[in-house]
Design a protein around this motif. Structure first.
Motif, PDB file in Angstrom:
ATOM      1  N   VAL A  16       0.837  -1.201   0.000  1.00 46.51           N
ATOM      2  CA  VAL A  16       0.000   0.000   0.000  1.00 46.51           C
ATOM      3  C   VAL A  16       0.871   1.250   0.000  1.00 46.51           C
ATOM      4  N   ILE A  17       1.921   1.258   0.817  1.00 38.78           N
ATOM      5  CA  ILE A  17       2.801   2.435   0.899  1.00 38.78           C
ATOM      6  C   ILE A  17       3.454   2.712  -0.445  1.00 38.78           C
ATOM      7  N   VAL A  18       3.894   1.656  -1.121  1.00 33.65           N
ATOM      8  CA  VAL A  18       4.485   1.837  -2.457  1.00 33.65           C
ATOM      9  C   VAL A  18       3.446   2.405  -3.416  1.00 33.65           C
ATOM     10  N   SER A  19       2.214   1.885  -3.343  1.00 30.45           N
ATOM     11  CA  SER A  19       1.153   2.384  -4.220  1.00 30.45           C
ATOM     12  C   SER A  19       0.856   3.853  -3.957  1.00 30.45           C
ATOM     13  N   LEU A  20       0.907   4.253  -2.690  1.00 26.15           N
ATOM     14  CA  LEU A  20       0.647   5.659  -2.358  1.00 26.15           C
ATOM     15  C   LEU A  20       1.686   6.582  -2.978  1.00 26.15           C
ATOM     16  N   GLN A  21       2.928   6.131  -3.052  1.00 22.46           N
ATOM     17  CA  GLN A  21       3.970   6.961  -3.673  1.00 22.46           C
ATOM     18  C   GLN A  21       3.721   7.154  -5.161  1.00 22.46           C
ATOM     19  N   HIS A  22       3.058   6.173  -5.785  1.00 17.73           N
ATOM     20  CA  HIS A  22       2.763   6.287  -7.214  1.00 17.73           C
ATOM     21  C   HIS A  22       1.717   7.363  -7.501  1.00 17.73           C
ATOM     22  N   LEU A  23       0.918   7.719  -6.485  1.00 19.70           N
ATOM     23  CA  LEU A  23      -0.119   8.731  -6.708  1.00 19.70           C
ATOM     24  C   LEU A  23       0.487  10.054  -7.158  1.00 19.70           C
ATOM     25  N   VAL A  24       1.653  10.379  -6.618  1.00 14.74           N
ATOM     26  CA  VAL A  24       2.321  11.622  -7.004  1.00 14.74           C
ATOM     27  C   VAL A  24       3.245  11.398  -8.196  1.00 14.74           C
ATOM     28  N   SER A  25       4.064  10.349  -8.132  1.00 17.20           N
ATOM     29  CA  SER A  25       5.087  10.162  -9.166  1.00 17.20           C
ATOM     30  C   SER A  25       4.515   9.770 -10.519  1.00 17.20           C
ATOM     31  N   ARG A  26       3.356   9.070 -10.539  1.00 17.33           N
ATOM     32  CA  ARG A  26       2.810   8.577 -11.809  1.00 17.33           C
ATOM     33  C   ARG A  26       1.480   9.201 -12.204  1.00 17.33           C
ATOM     34  N   GLU A  27       0.781   9.831 -11.278  1.00 20.09           N
ATOM     35  CA  GLU A  27      -0.558  10.343 -11.597  1.00 20.09           C
ATOM     36  C   GLU A  27      -0.658  11.864 -11.602  1.00 20.09           C
ATOM     37  N   ALA A  28       0.156  12.533 -10.781  1.00 18.06           N
ATOM     38  CA  ALA A  28       0.064  13.989 -10.682  1.00 18.06           C
ATOM     39  C   ALA A  28       0.845  14.676 -11.794  1.00 18.06           C
ATOM     40  N   ASP A  29       0.353  15.820 -12.227  1.00 16.14           N
ATOM     41  CA  ASP A  29       1.090  16.661 -13.173  1.00 16.14           C
ATOM     42  C   ASP A  29       2.387  17.099 -12.500  1.00 16.14           C
ATOM     43  N   PRO A  30       3.544  16.871 -13.142  1.00 18.20           N
ATOM     44  CA  PRO A  30       4.816  17.267 -12.517  1.00 18.20           C
ATOM     45  C   PRO A  30       4.893  18.752 -12.171  1.00 18.20           C
ATOM     46  N   LEU A  31       4.077  19.571 -12.832  1.00 19.37           N
ATOM     47  CA  LEU A  31       4.074  21.006 -12.550  1.00 19.37           C
ATOM     48  C   LEU A  31       3.069  21.378 -11.459  1.00 19.37           C
ATOM     49  N   ASP A  32       2.339  20.387 -10.954  1.00 16.69           N
ATOM     50  CA  ASP A  32       1.359  20.600  -9.881  1.00 16.69           C
ATOM     51  C   ASP A  32       1.919  19.946  -8.622  1.00 16.69           C
ATOM     52  N   SER A  33       2.505  20.748  -7.746  1.00 21.68           N
ATOM     53  CA  SER A  33       3.198  20.220  -6.572  1.00 21.68           C
ATOM     54  C   SER A  33       2.246  19.478  -5.642  1.00 21.68           C
ATOM     55  N   GLN A  34       2.590  18.221  -5.335  1.00 23.39           N
ATOM     56  CA  GLN A  34       1.800  17.399  -4.429  1.00 23.39           C
ATOM     57  C   GLN A  34       2.733  16.542  -3.580  1.00 23.39           C
ATOM     58  N   VAL A  35       2.252  16.144  -2.405  1.00 20.03           N
ATOM     59  CA  VAL A  35       3.029  15.286  -1.505  1.00 20.03           C
ATOM     60  C   VAL A  35       2.090  14.285  -0.839  1.00 20.03           C
ATOM     61  N   VAL A  36       2.513  13.025  -0.797  1.00 17.04           N
ATOM     62  CA  VAL A  36       1.871  12.017   0.053  1.00 17.04           C
ATOM     63  C   VAL A  36       2.980  11.376   0.862  1.00 17.04           C
TER      64      VAL A  36
END
Length: 461
Positions: free
Chosen positions: A244-264
């Protein structure tokens, strides 16, 4: 008349001119006088004493009863009218005419649940509690500003509202203050935070978004415990939580726009107490942050989906709010585990993005330029840290900035939320002066045309 007599006369005339100038409307606030006043030894030591008393007796959110009593005693000494309690433990004072326009200054009062590791004369006397974010200085600075404002009350064409706010550290105290209605007629509000990374005598801010919106989550992932030597007879919640923790990291690295700052960030992982026993359950928790409301809600939804399981394996409840539950697919299903998730929205509401009013940015530059000099104003890059001052920015023109306290000669200053956090008390004078000038100058020269009074608002709060 001799030379000495002429020199004495010129000095006397000069002093008289200064007194006349300082008594004219607005002149005190359009100079460095507030900083000079706040740096006077007796004034400075008074603020230091307040800050240290608060530091020795830290109180958590909505428990700031003794801090509020201290604030009220000081306001009584200054002859300043106030209301208490506001939003459980808050104090709201008033300086000026009691009539519009109204402008507010805010200081947060709560401490953090952590043990202080700094050994000094005024170390926290309360085990497990510490002012590790500088809120003790914020209270002292606002009282300092109140003193300066009270001394020149006759020059204020309106009212300064002094907001001593509870529960900034996750409790949403600002939201609760708004709900009380005490800021209903306020036209603008200013707040700041001391900053260990900015040199003493400097300030920093920017127009627009300056701090992220944020939320918290906690999930309990349940499986079937057993002996570590025979994992085939167990359903391992630790393995599931790891995936689950690995999947949560993918929310930012693979799903978010790189120009839209996000953190999980997963900052909590608790499970098991023995080396050879697979536990029945694991608890993980953390925070998520973004710079837009849309991105923040999208992250929340995807965290729900990553943490919860399909109905065909288990029937589980996802806690979204008191009156709403739903079951959705998620990563835990692969590992045959169940999960429940809590976003704590009742006790720890989602913090919005802190957005500085663009018109007030110009006001900040003018005031800070007079207090510290234009060369000591920095452009602040947006921060992923969150602030419940953001709730104010959603309902009225608001502005938030940072007051430096870094002194290179004293070595590195640990950041906020560290058990080794220390304050450079020289910053107290700068904070008090800036607070006072921001409010007074707003009343004198920066009142917007569409103000509450101009729209036919009430004459008094």
């Amino acid at each position: 008349m001799g030379l000495f007599g002429w020199v004495s006369l010129l000095l006397l005339l000069h002093q008289l001119c200064l007194q006349i100038s300082s008594s004219s409307s607005g002149s005190v606030w359009m100079s460095s006088y507030p900083l000079e006043r706040a740096k006077e030894p007796e004034f400075f030591e008074w603020m230091v004493g307040i800050r240290r008393r608060i530091h020795e007796n830290p109180e958590l959110g909505y428990e700031e009863f003794e801090t509020a009593k201290l604030v009220m005693r000081e306001l009584d000494e200054l002859g300043i009218r106030y209301e208490y309690p506001v939003a459980v433990t808050g104090v709201v004072g008033y300086v000026g005419t009691g009539k519009p326009p109204f402008v507010a200054l805010r200081a947060d009062m709560d401490a953090l649940a952590m043990q202080e590791s700094v050994e000094w004369e005024h170390k926290s006397k309360v085990p497990g509690k510490m002012h590790a974010c500088g809120h003790d200085t914020h209270v002292a600075m606002l009282l300092g500003a109140a003193k300066i404002l009270k001394e020149h009350q006759e020059e204020l064409p309106g009212t300064v509202v002094l907001l001593f706010q509870p529960a900034e550290e996750g409790g949403g105290g600002a939201k609760k203050v708004i709900e009380t209605g005490v800021l209903e007629k306020v036209e603008a509000i200013f707040g700041f935070h001391i900053a260990s990374g900015i040199p003493i005598g400097m300030v920093a801010s920017r127009p627009g978004a300056i701090m992220a919106g944020s939320g918290f989550f906690e999930a309990v992932i349940s499986g079937k415990g057993g002996h570590a030597a025979i994992p085939q007879h167990t359903i391992d919640p630790i393995l599931s939580a790891s995936n689950v923790i690995v999947s949560l990291q993918h929310l930012v690295s693979r799903e978010a726009d790189p120009l839209d700052s996000q953190v999980v960030t997963v900052a909590k992982f608790q499970g098991g107490g023995a080396y050879n026993v697979i536990p029945d359950s694991v608890t993980i928790g953390g925070t998520f942050r973004a710079f837009s409301k849309e991105s923040l809600l999208q992250l929340k939804q995807r965290i729900e989906e990553a943490l919860c399981i399909d109905m065909k394996f288990f029937s589980i409840a996802l806690i979204i709010s008191d009156d709403q539950q739903q079951v959705i697919k998620g990563q835990a299903a692969v590992q045959r585990c169940s999960a429940t998730v809590d976003f704590f929205e009742k006790d720890r509401p989602l913090f919005p993005v802190t957005v500085n009013n663009k018109d007030l940015h110009g006001h900040f530059l003018n005031v800070a330029g007079d207090i510290v000099g234009l060369h000591n104003i920095r452009d602040q890059q947006p921060l992923m840290g969150a602030e419940d001052f953001a709730f104010f920015t959603e309902v009225l023109p608001a502005y938030y900035y940072f007051v430096g306290m870094k002194n290179e000669t004293r070595g590195l200053t640990p950041p906020a939320h560290s058990p080794y956090f220390k304050v450079n008390e020289e910053a107290l004078s700068y904070g008090a002066a800036l607070h006072a000038s921001m409010a007074a100058r707003y009343l004198i020269e920066a009142r917007p045309a569409g103000s509450a009074a101009a729209r036919g608002g009430h004459d008094e709060l």
